[in-house]
Design a protein around this motif. Structure first.
Motif, PDB file in Angstrom:
ATOM      1  N   TYR A  69       0.842  -1.199   0.000  1.00 45.46           N
ATOM      2  CA  TYR A  69       0.000   0.000   0.000  1.00 45.46           C
ATOM      3  C   TYR A  69       0.880   1.253   0.000  1.00 45.46           C
ATOM      4  CZ  TYR A  69      -2.344   3.885   2.371  1.00 45.46           C
ATOM      5  OH  TYR A  69      -2.804   5.144   2.729  1.00 45.46           O
ATOM      6  N   CYS A  70       1.919   1.265   0.838  1.00 44.56           N
ATOM      7  CA  CYS A  70       2.826   2.414   0.893  1.00 44.56           C
ATOM      8  C   CYS A  70       3.533   2.613  -0.441  1.00 44.56           C
ATOM      9  CB  CYS A  70       3.843   2.228   2.016  1.00 44.56           C
ATOM     10  SG  CYS A  70       3.142   2.266   3.684  1.00 44.56           S
ATOM     11  N   VAL A  71       3.939   1.529  -1.072  1.00 48.22           N
ATOM     12  CA  VAL A  71       4.564   1.625  -2.392  1.00 48.22           C
ATOM     13  C   VAL A  71       3.608   2.295  -3.376  1.00 48.22           C
ATOM     14  CG1 VAL A  71       5.452   0.318  -4.362  1.00 48.22           C
ATOM     15  CG2 VAL A  71       6.078  -0.358  -2.038  1.00 48.22           C
ATOM     16  N   GLY A  72       2.351   1.881  -3.345  1.00 45.21           N
ATOM     17  CA  GLY A  72       1.372   2.460  -4.260  1.00 45.21           C
ATOM     18  C   GLY A  72       1.143   3.943  -4.017  1.00 45.21           C
ATOM     19  N   GLN A  73       1.041   4.333  -2.746  1.00 42.09           N
ATOM     20  CA  GLN A  73       0.824   5.743  -2.428  1.00 42.09           C
ATOM     21  C   GLN A  73       2.035   6.582  -2.826  1.00 42.09           C
ATOM     22  OE1 GLN A  73      -2.583   5.432  -1.985  1.00 42.09           O
ATOM     23  NE2 GLN A  73      -2.401   7.034  -0.418  1.00 42.09           N
ATOM     24  N   ALA A  74       3.228   6.069  -2.539  1.00 46.45           N
ATOM     25  CA  ALA A  74       4.441   6.810  -2.894  1.00 46.45           C
ATOM     26  C   ALA A  74       4.604   6.919  -4.406  1.00 46.45           C
ATOM     27  CB  ALA A  74       5.662   6.134  -2.281  1.00 46.45           C
ATOM     28  N   SER A  79      -3.395   1.086  10.142  1.00 47.54           N
ATOM     29  CA  SER A  79      -3.614   0.500   8.816  1.00 47.54           C
ATOM     30  C   SER A  79      -5.089   0.354   8.470  1.00 47.54           C
ATOM     31  CB  SER A  79      -2.925  -0.869   8.737  1.00 47.54           C
ATOM     32  OG  SER A  79      -1.539  -0.753   8.964  1.00 47.54           O
ATOM     33  N   SER A  80      -5.950   0.867   9.312  1.00 43.40           N
ATOM     34  CA  SER A  80      -7.388   0.770   9.072  1.00 43.40           C
ATOM     35  C   SER A  80      -7.851   1.881   8.135  1.00 43.40           C
ATOM     36  CB  SER A  80      -8.145   0.875  10.391  1.00 43.40           C
ATOM     37  OG  SER A  80      -8.047   2.196  10.921  1.00 43.40           O
ATOM     38  N   ALA A  81      -9.077   1.763   7.687  1.00 45.72           N
ATOM     39  CA  ALA A  81      -9.656   2.756   6.777  1.00 45.72           C
ATOM     40  C   ALA A  81      -9.762   4.125   7.427  1.00 45.72           C
ATOM     41  CB  ALA A  81     -11.034   2.287   6.306  1.00 45.72           C
ATOM     42  N   HIS A  82      -9.802   4.173   8.758  1.00 43.17           N
ATOM     43  CA  HIS A  82      -9.926   5.460   9.432  1.00 43.17           C
ATOM     44  C   HIS A  82      -8.632   6.259   9.377  1.00 43.17           C
ATOM     45  CE1 HIS A  82     -11.630   8.395  12.172  1.00 43.17           C
ATOM     46  NE2 HIS A  82     -10.509   8.355  12.887  1.00 43.17           N
ATOM     47  N   TYR A  83      -7.487   5.589   9.401  1.00 45.16           N
ATOM     48  CA  TYR A  83      -6.209   6.299   9.476  1.00 45.16           C
ATOM     49  C   TYR A  83      -5.404   6.275   8.189  1.00 45.16           C
ATOM     50  CZ  TYR A  83      -6.846   7.256  14.400  1.00 45.16           C
ATOM     51  OH  TYR A  83      -7.338   7.740  15.584  1.00 45.16           O
ATOM     52  N   GLN A  84      -5.552   5.267   7.342  1.00 42.94           N
ATOM     53  CA  GLN A  84      -4.840   5.297   6.077  1.00 42.94           C
ATOM     54  C   GLN A  84      -5.478   6.303   5.121  1.00 42.94           C
ATOM     55  OE1 GLN A  84      -4.531   1.288   4.520  1.00 42.94           O
ATOM     56  NE2 GLN A  84      -2.525   0.992   5.503  1.00 42.94           N
ATOM     57  N   ARG A 137      -5.393   6.285   1.707  1.00 46.48           N
ATOM     58  CA  ARG A 137      -6.042   5.573   0.600  1.00 46.48           C
ATOM     59  C   ARG A 137      -6.406   6.537  -0.526  1.00 46.48           C
ATOM     60  NH1 ARG A 137      -9.252   0.669   3.840  1.00 46.48           N
ATOM     61  NH2 ARG A 137      -7.412   0.121   5.117  1.00 46.48           N
ATOM     62  N   SER A 138      -7.691   6.682  -0.848  1.00 45.64           N
ATOM     63  CA  SER A 138      -8.084   7.533  -1.968  1.00 45.64           C
ATOM     64  C   SER A 138      -8.282   8.992  -1.586  1.00 45.64           C
ATOM     65  CB  SER A 138      -9.382   6.995  -2.592  1.00 45.64           C
ATOM     66  OG  SER A 138     -10.435   7.012  -1.636  1.00 45.64           O
ATOM     67  N   ASP A 169      -2.473  11.268  -1.429  1.00 46.02           N
ATOM     68  CA  ASP A 169      -1.379  10.362  -1.794  1.00 46.02           C
ATOM     69  C   ASP A 169      -0.440  10.031  -0.644  1.00 46.02           C
ATOM     70  OD1 ASP A 169      -2.465  10.470  -4.297  1.00 46.02           O
ATOM     71  OD2 ASP A 169      -0.928  11.803  -5.139  1.00 46.02           O
ATOM     72  N   ALA A 170      -0.691  10.551   0.542  1.00 47.51           N
ATOM     73  CA  ALA A 170       0.128  10.202   1.709  1.00 47.51           C
ATOM     74  C   ALA A 170      -0.221   8.795   2.171  1.00 47.51           C
ATOM     75  CB  ALA A 170      -0.103  11.214   2.824  1.00 47.51           C
ATOM     76  N   PHE A 171       0.478   8.321   3.210  1.00 44.84           N
ATOM     77  CA  PHE A 171       0.160   7.018   3.790  1.00 44.84           C
ATOM     78  C   PHE A 171      -0.949   7.142   4.836  1.00 44.84           C
ATOM     79  CE2 PHE A 171       4.942   5.722   3.353  1.00 44.84           C
ATOM     80  CZ  PHE A 171       4.829   5.787   1.972  1.00 44.84           C
ATOM     81  N   LEU A 172      -0.851   8.182   5.675  1.00 41.22           N
ATOM     82  CA  LEU A 172      -1.726   8.294   6.843  1.00 41.22           C
ATOM     83  C   LEU A 172      -2.442   9.638   6.902  1.00 41.22           C
ATOM     84  CD1 LEU A 172       0.594   6.850   9.659  1.00 41.22           C
ATOM     85  CD2 LEU A 172      -1.243   5.650   8.441  1.00 41.22           C
TER      86      LEU A 172
END
Length: 400
Positions: free
Chosen positions: A29-34, A342-347, A349-350, A353-356
């Motif tokens: 996931y981090c690779v994708g965001q970066a 790593s949950s939807a609340h803190y990542q 995601r969409s 483009d950050a991780f958190l």
């Protein structure tokens, strides 16, 4: 769940099943965001990502002089470590080299450890590039110019800052992390004087920076001529008497690292004390509010960055303590923190483009409140890598 009471009255969940976090999935996931971040970076400085503010989707960028400038190249080095993909190595090298002038210019503050050890330190560990070593040694010498032997600590801000009584000597808790550069340099050609400076700083901070309950002040101001403690205050916390979350996380990380480097049991014992008071006061989801005594809890902003720093530190601390029950407690808490982050609340995601999401930088200044911040991402990624190594039976400082 069985609970065990250890010496000092600390209740530990000794036999709780560790979370079943899929570490590789989170690393990917981090690779994708970066990858998304890299695609949008400016070609010329300022081009180092620092934050994405709430409601925004674009990074704000900084130059190499910003105290957080080492976290983006450090993140790239960690991505290279995980993927072994040469493209991440090339980008990590390129962004690290933007910071090279810091090694030999006059120190503008203590953060050269954050800047250079997170970037070139990780680069040296992974590539053994001798040019990186020379830059790190020069950086340690630059940091050492801020050490005041009359006080026994490094000067954090060599300039006027509100409430710091300049030109008296100020030291902030964040400074504990920068000692790692001095410890490394002392073993790699820099000499024992750098080791002695780091130990002095840690010991003086231990004596003066903490209240009887082991919560920390953000800043201690000393008389620059006599070393006398003038006062302990906050700068980024809620009040002088409260526990600012990220400051306490710096203490947990810093004293864990100091014990690793010195093997002095005084520092290991202290690392546990500053850890335990933090863990005892956490909310149910294990992600702290920006200050543990913020008056508007439970509506106060959270600080995912403090949780990421603490999770990474706890993983190492769990390998250093002798008591197996306590070690398991620290390891389990770290994994639970990472699972929550790593949950939807803190990542992010969409969302961006950050991780958190949900980190807090400087709440009293209304700066970076409930934001995505580069150091939250850096320590989250570091913690995931450390957990992957531990699950593979490797030390947290090993190379994958």
């Amino acid at each position: 769940m069985k609970r065990t009471i250890l010496a000092g009255g600390l209740a530990l969940s000794a036999f709780i099943a560790p979370p079943s976090l899929n570490v590789d999935a989170q690393l990917n996931y981090c690779v994708g965001q970066a990858t998304k971040t890299v695609a949008s970076l400016p070609e010329t400085p300022p081009n180092l990502p620092r934050n994405i503010l709430p409601g925004k989707t674009n990074w704000n960028y900084i130059r190499y002089t910003d105290w957080t400038s080492g976290f983006w190249p450090g993140t790239l080095w960690y991505l290279y470590e995980f993927t072994k993909d040469a493209k991440w190595r090339a980008k990590a090298d390129s962004f690290s080299r933007e910071l090279a002038p810091l090694a030999r210019q006059k120190a503008i503050d203590h953060d050269i450890g954050f800047q250079m050890y997170c970037s070139f330190g990780n680069g040296l560990r992974l590539t053994r590039n001798p040019a990186y070593k020379q830059l790190l040694l020069a950086s340690a010498d630059t940091l050492a110019t801020l050490f005041n032997p009359k006080v026994g600590t490094i000067l954090s801000w060599p300039r006027s800052v509100p409430n710091m009584e300049w030109p008296q000597h100020n030291t902030i808790m964040d400074n504990m992390i920068n000692l790692e550069l001095l410890f490394w340099a002392s073993k790699n050609g820099g000499g024992k004087r750098l080791y002695d400076m780091a130990v002095s700083h840690a010991a003086t901070t231990m004596k003066n920076h903490f209240r009887p309950d082991y919560t920390s002040y953000h800043v201690v101001v000393y008389d620059r001529e006599t070393g006398r403690k003038i006062k302990g205050v906050t700068h980024q916390g809620y009040a002088d008497h409260t526990m600012w979350a990220r400051g306490q996380s710096w203490a947990i990380y810093g004293y864990t690292m100091t014990y690793r480097e010195t093997k002095d049991p005084v520092f290991l014992n202290f690392a546990q004390k500053v850890t335990d008071v933090y863990l005892e006061r956490l909310p149910a989801d294990l992600i702290p509010y920006w200050d543990f005594q913020a008056p508007d809890i439970p509506n106060a902003p959270k600080d995912a960055s403090a949780a990421a720093v603490t999770a990474s530190a706890l993983l190492e601390l769990s390998t250093l303590v002798q008591d197996k029950t306590r070690a398991k407690h620290y390891r389990t808490r770290a994994e639970q923190m990472l699972e929550r982050l790593s949950s939807a609340h803190y990542q992010s995601r969409s969302v961006n483009d950050a991780f958190l999401l949900h980190s807090t930088g400087h709440k009293p200044n209304n700066s970076e409140v409930d934001a995505s911040i580069n150091y939250a991402d850096y320590y989250y990624l570091e913690a995931l890598l450390r957990l992957k190594k531990l699950r593979a039976g490797k030390p947290v400082l090993a190379t994958l």
